[in-house]
Write an enzyme that holds these catalytic residues in place. Structure first.
Site, PDB file in Angstrom:
ATOM      1  N   ARG A   1      60.503  76.511  10.914  1.00 45.51           N
ATOM      2  CA  ARG A   1      59.176  77.523  10.824  1.00 45.51           C
ATOM      3  C   ARG A   1      57.826  76.852  11.323  1.00 45.51           C
ATOM      4  O   ARG A   1      56.987  77.681  11.707  1.00 45.51           O
ATOM      5  CB  ARG A   1      59.027  77.603   9.142  1.00 45.51           C
TER       6      ARG A   1
ATOM      7  N   LYS B   1      55.981  64.845  11.124  1.00 48.60           N
ATOM      8  CA  LYS B   1      56.835  65.683  12.275  1.00 48.60           C
ATOM      9  C   LYS B   1      56.544  67.263  12.031  1.00 48.60           C
ATOM     10  O   LYS B   1      56.663  67.871  13.138  1.00 48.60           O
ATOM     11  CB  LYS B   1      58.221  65.272  11.848  1.00 48.60           C
TER      12      LYS B   1
ATOM     13  N   GLY C   1      64.072  78.138  -3.471  1.00 52.60           N
ATOM     14  CA  GLY C   1      63.823  78.556  -1.894  1.00 52.60           C
ATOM     15  C   GLY C   1      65.217  78.190  -1.138  1.00 52.60           C
ATOM     16  O   GLY C   1      66.315  77.932  -1.716  1.00 52.60           O
TER      17      GLY C   1
ATOM     18  N   GLY D   1      64.826  63.960   6.182  1.00 50.30           N
ATOM     19  CA  GLY D   1      65.831  64.044   7.150  1.00 50.30           C
ATOM     20  C   GLY D   1      66.086  65.150   7.803  1.00 50.30           C
ATOM     21  O   GLY D   1      65.644  66.235   7.571  1.00 50.30           O
TER      22      GLY D   1
HETATM   23  N1  LIG Z   1      64.252  75.068   4.430  1.00 51.17           N
HETATM   24  C1  LIG Z   1      64.396  73.711   5.183  1.00 51.17           C
HETATM   25  O1  LIG Z   1      65.368  73.673   5.853  1.00 51.17           O
HETATM   26  C2  LIG Z   1      63.888  72.399   4.419  1.00 51.17           C
HETATM   27  C3  LIG Z   1      62.795  72.419   3.564  1.00 51.17           C
HETATM   28  N2  LIG Z   1      62.212  71.177   3.268  1.00 51.17           N
HETATM   29  C4  LIG Z   1      61.099  71.088   2.544  1.00 51.17           C
HETATM   30  O2  LIG Z   1      61.317  71.488   1.056  1.00 51.17           O
HETATM   31  C5  LIG Z   1      60.221  72.161   0.770  1.00 51.17           C
HETATM   32  C6  LIG Z   1      60.730  73.735   0.051  1.00 51.17           C
HETATM   33  O3  LIG Z   1      60.773  74.178   1.373  1.00 51.17           O
HETATM   34  P1  LIG Z   1      61.702  75.765   1.344  1.00 51.17           P
HETATM   35  O4  LIG Z   1      62.804  75.673   0.022  1.00 51.17           O
HETATM   36  O5  LIG Z   1      62.552  75.541   2.550  1.00 51.17           O
HETATM   37  O6  LIG Z   1      60.556  76.661   1.076  1.00 51.17           O
HETATM   38  P2  LIG Z   1      60.619  78.310   0.799  1.00 51.17           P
HETATM   39  O7  LIG Z   1      59.580  78.946   1.249  1.00 51.17           O
HETATM   40  O8  LIG Z   1      62.214  78.743   1.284  1.00 51.17           O
HETATM   41  O9  LIG Z   1      61.158  78.383  -0.894  1.00 51.17           O
HETATM   42  C7  LIG Z   1      59.994  77.655  -1.915  1.00 51.17           C
HETATM   43  C8  LIG Z   1      60.320  78.101  -3.066  1.00 51.17           C
HETATM   44  O10 LIG Z   1      59.369  77.364  -3.857  1.00 51.17           O
HETATM   45  C9  LIG Z   1      58.819  78.380  -5.099  1.00 51.17           C
HETATM   46  N3  LIG Z   1      57.612  78.141  -5.514  1.00 51.17           N
HETATM   47  C10 LIG Z   1      56.405  78.187  -4.599  1.00 51.17           C
HETATM   48  N4  LIG Z   1      55.259  77.649  -5.468  1.00 51.17           N
HETATM   49  C11 LIG Z   1      55.839  77.622  -6.652  1.00 51.17           C
HETATM   50  C12 LIG Z   1      55.405  77.139  -7.959  1.00 51.17           C
HETATM   51  N5  LIG Z   1      54.182  77.012  -7.899  1.00 51.17           N
HETATM   52  N6  LIG Z   1      56.214  76.840  -8.959  1.00 51.17           N
HETATM   53  C13 LIG Z   1      57.514  77.063  -8.884  1.00 51.17           C
HETATM   54  N7  LIG Z   1      58.072  77.412  -7.707  1.00 51.17           N
HETATM   55  C14 LIG Z   1      57.156  77.551  -6.635  1.00 51.17           C
HETATM   56  C15 LIG Z   1      59.273  79.583  -4.095  1.00 51.17           C
HETATM   57  O11 LIG Z   1      59.089  80.731  -4.845  1.00 51.17           O
HETATM   58  C16 LIG Z   1      60.429  79.520  -3.269  1.00 51.17           C
HETATM   59  O12 LIG Z   1      61.540  79.747  -4.281  1.00 51.17           O
HETATM   60  C17 LIG Z   1      59.012  72.199   1.667  1.00 51.17           C
HETATM   61  O13 LIG Z   1      58.166  71.044   1.326  1.00 51.17           O
HETATM   62  C18 LIG Z   1      59.976  71.897   2.872  1.00 51.17           C
HETATM   63  O14 LIG Z   1      59.221  71.353   3.960  1.00 51.17           O
HETATM   64  C19 LIG Z   1      62.722  69.943   3.631  1.00 51.17           C
HETATM   65  C20 LIG Z   1      64.053  69.941   4.454  1.00 51.17           C
HETATM   66  C21 LIG Z   1      64.625  71.202   4.970  1.00 51.17           C
HETATM   67  O1  LIG Z   2      62.040  70.029   7.545  1.00 49.95           O
HETATM   68  C1  LIG Z   2      62.789  70.647   7.948  1.00 49.95           C
HETATM   69  C2  LIG Z   2      64.312  70.137   8.402  1.00 49.95           C
HETATM   70  O2  LIG Z   2      64.443  68.936   8.411  1.00 49.95           O
HETATM   71  C3  LIG Z   2      62.723  72.075   8.049  1.00 49.95           C
HETATM   72  O3  LIG Z   2      61.494  72.463   9.064  1.00 49.95           O
HETATM   73  P1  LIG Z   2      60.691  73.500   8.770  1.00 49.95           P
HETATM   74  O4  LIG Z   2      59.745  73.451   7.525  1.00 49.95           O
HETATM   75  O5  LIG Z   2      59.788  73.388  10.155  1.00 49.95           O
HETATM   76  O6  LIG Z   2      61.460  75.064   8.934  1.00 49.95           O
END
Ligand SMILES: NC(=O)C1=CN([C@@H]2O[C@H](COP(=O)(O)OP(=O)(O)OC[C@H]3O[C@@H](n4cnc5c(N)ncnc54)[C@H](O)[C@@H]3O)[C@@H](O)[C@H]2O)C=CC1
Ligand SMILES: O=C(CO)COP(=O)(O)O
Length: 344
Positions: free
Chosen positions: A261, A197, A17, A142
């Site tokens: 988000r 947060k 993701g 962070g």
């Molecule tokens: N996007 C951001 O800027 C940030 C995200 N995070 C954290 O990172 C984590 C992931 O977030 P994102 O990458 O943004 O989400 P995203 O929605 O962009 O991607 C999530 C990914 O996980 C995969 N996924 C979902 N269920 C799955 C499963 N059962 N098995 C394998 N893969 C699976 C999806 O196919 C997708 O590729 C969350 O907990 C989020 O809070 C933390 C800091 C920054």
């Molecule tokens: O954790 C994040 C930035 O540090 C991303 O925040 P959101 O999941 O609210 O987009």
């Protein structure tokens, strides 16, 4: 053997993701050998062909040292470190899935923010429960929007681990010209900040969606910080961590910028959409929605008042009118301002 950034390579990042891809890019830009795996084979093939993840991070071309891994099992055989970056809903499922292929000397980190669904455990406890006590574990957290990290905009992160050698090695793998990575041993504190947060960012979005203005937003952030502090101290986290990147830093980022988000969901609700309509409008991972109830439950069990989190739960799960929730917060009993332990 001394643990260094190089001794963590190849690293396999699980979760293609936005955040998993951005972290993989960041490490690969430092010259490290990184493999990115995701569950969607079609998407992986497209990423491999285009050398970019056009769905989540369009126009960011992958460094040469970042490879796409189609076969998870095979990649786990060769790797020296695993970084999990899937939503909290999938965290334990992924750990169960990789466990049979892991030797106990493989360090595991994750960038997931939130709690384990149904039991409300912090992910560190879930990781120990599933994988056993022998793996070195670390949490990456962070104020860091994936798109900004992938673009190479200046960012600071925290790596939390009880294993200081692992924390240092991972921080060094991430650390680059635009990415500063700090370390801490306060694993619990980092998880509390990164989880709560997101709930508060929904609240901030609701407040702004209602058009309540800058004063209200500042009040909400400050009182939200007091809620984080109270919960953290009762659970046994270090208060200083709450004022660091993974606490106050991420609270400010997520509550104030529309890239969040969680904030987007709040904005949609505040502007008059129902919760279901808001969820489908945002259409992306919203961790605060999953964490809210579990955070409230933990707070209630610990005897900690978290009035903002409580109102977010009422809006999300009990159909409360957001205006009435804000009113309920304003009508609370008058008291001295005190963000400290045990008070509300
Ligand atoms: N996007 C951001 O800027 C940030 C995200 N995070 C954290 O990172 C984590 C992931 O977030 P994102 O990458 O943004 O989400 P995203 O929605 O962009 O991607 C999530 C990914 O996980 C995969 N996924 C979902 N269920 C799955 C499963 N059962 N098995 C394998 N893969 C699976 C999806 O196919 C997708 O590729 C969350 O907990 C989020 O809070 C933390 C800091 C920054
Ligand atoms: O954790 C994040 C930035 O540090 C991303 O925040 P959101 O999941 O609210 O987009």
């Amino acid at each position: 053997m001394v643990m260094t950034a190089s001794s963590l390579m190849p690293t396999v990042v699980i979760g293609a993701g936005a955040w998993g891809t951005a972290l993989a890019i960041a490490m690969a830009r430092n010259g490290h050998e990184v493999r990115l795996w995701g569950r969607d084979k079609e998407q992986l093939s497209r990423i491999a062909a285009e050398r970019m993840n056009s769905r989540y991070l369009p126009e960011i071309i992958f460094p040469d040292t970042l490879k796409i891994e189609m076969d998870l099992e095979k990649s786990l055989e060769k790797c020296r470190h695993i970084m999990v970056s899937v939503p909290s809903l999938a965290f334990s499922e992924i750990l169960h899935c990789i466990k049979p292929f892991l030797s106990e000397d493989i360090p595991i980190s994750w960038a997931t923010k939130g709690l384990t669904p149904h039991n409300g455990q912090f992910l560190h406890d879930t990781a120990i429960e599933i994988l056993g006590p022998k793996h070195a574990l670390a949490v990456v957290s962070g104020p860091s929007f994936a798109a900004e990290v992938a673009t190479g905009l200046p960012t600071a992160l925290t790596v939390a681990s009880r294993d200081t050698a692992f924390a240092k090695a991972l921080a060094s793998a991430l650390h680059g010209p635009a990415l500063r990575a700090y370390t801490t041993e306060d694993v619990l504190g980092v998880q509390v900040g990164g989880t709560v947060k997101n709930v508060l960012a929904i609240a901030a979005g609701i407040c702004d969606g209602l058009g309540y203005g800058a004063n209200a937003r500042a009040a909400l952030l400050t009182r939200g910080m007091a809620e984080i502090m109270r919960l953290a101290s009762v659970l046994g986290a270090e208060p200083e961590t709450m004022f660091g990147l993974s606490g106050m830093g991420d609270l400010i980022l997520t509550c104030t910028d529309n890239q969040s988000r969680n904030r987007q969901l709040g904005l949609a609700i505040g502007s008059g959409l129902t919760v279901d309509e808001a969820v489908s409008k945002v259409g992306k991972t919203v961790e605060g929605m999953h964490a809210a109830r579990e955070v409230l439950l933990r707070a209630q069990q610990a005897g900690v008042e978290m009035p903002i989190v409580e109102q977010v739960c009422k809006i999300l799960f009990e159909g409360y009118d957001p205006r009435k929730s804000v009113q309920a917060l304003l009508c609370r009993e008058q008291k001295a301002e005190s963000p400290v332990i045990g008070k509300s």
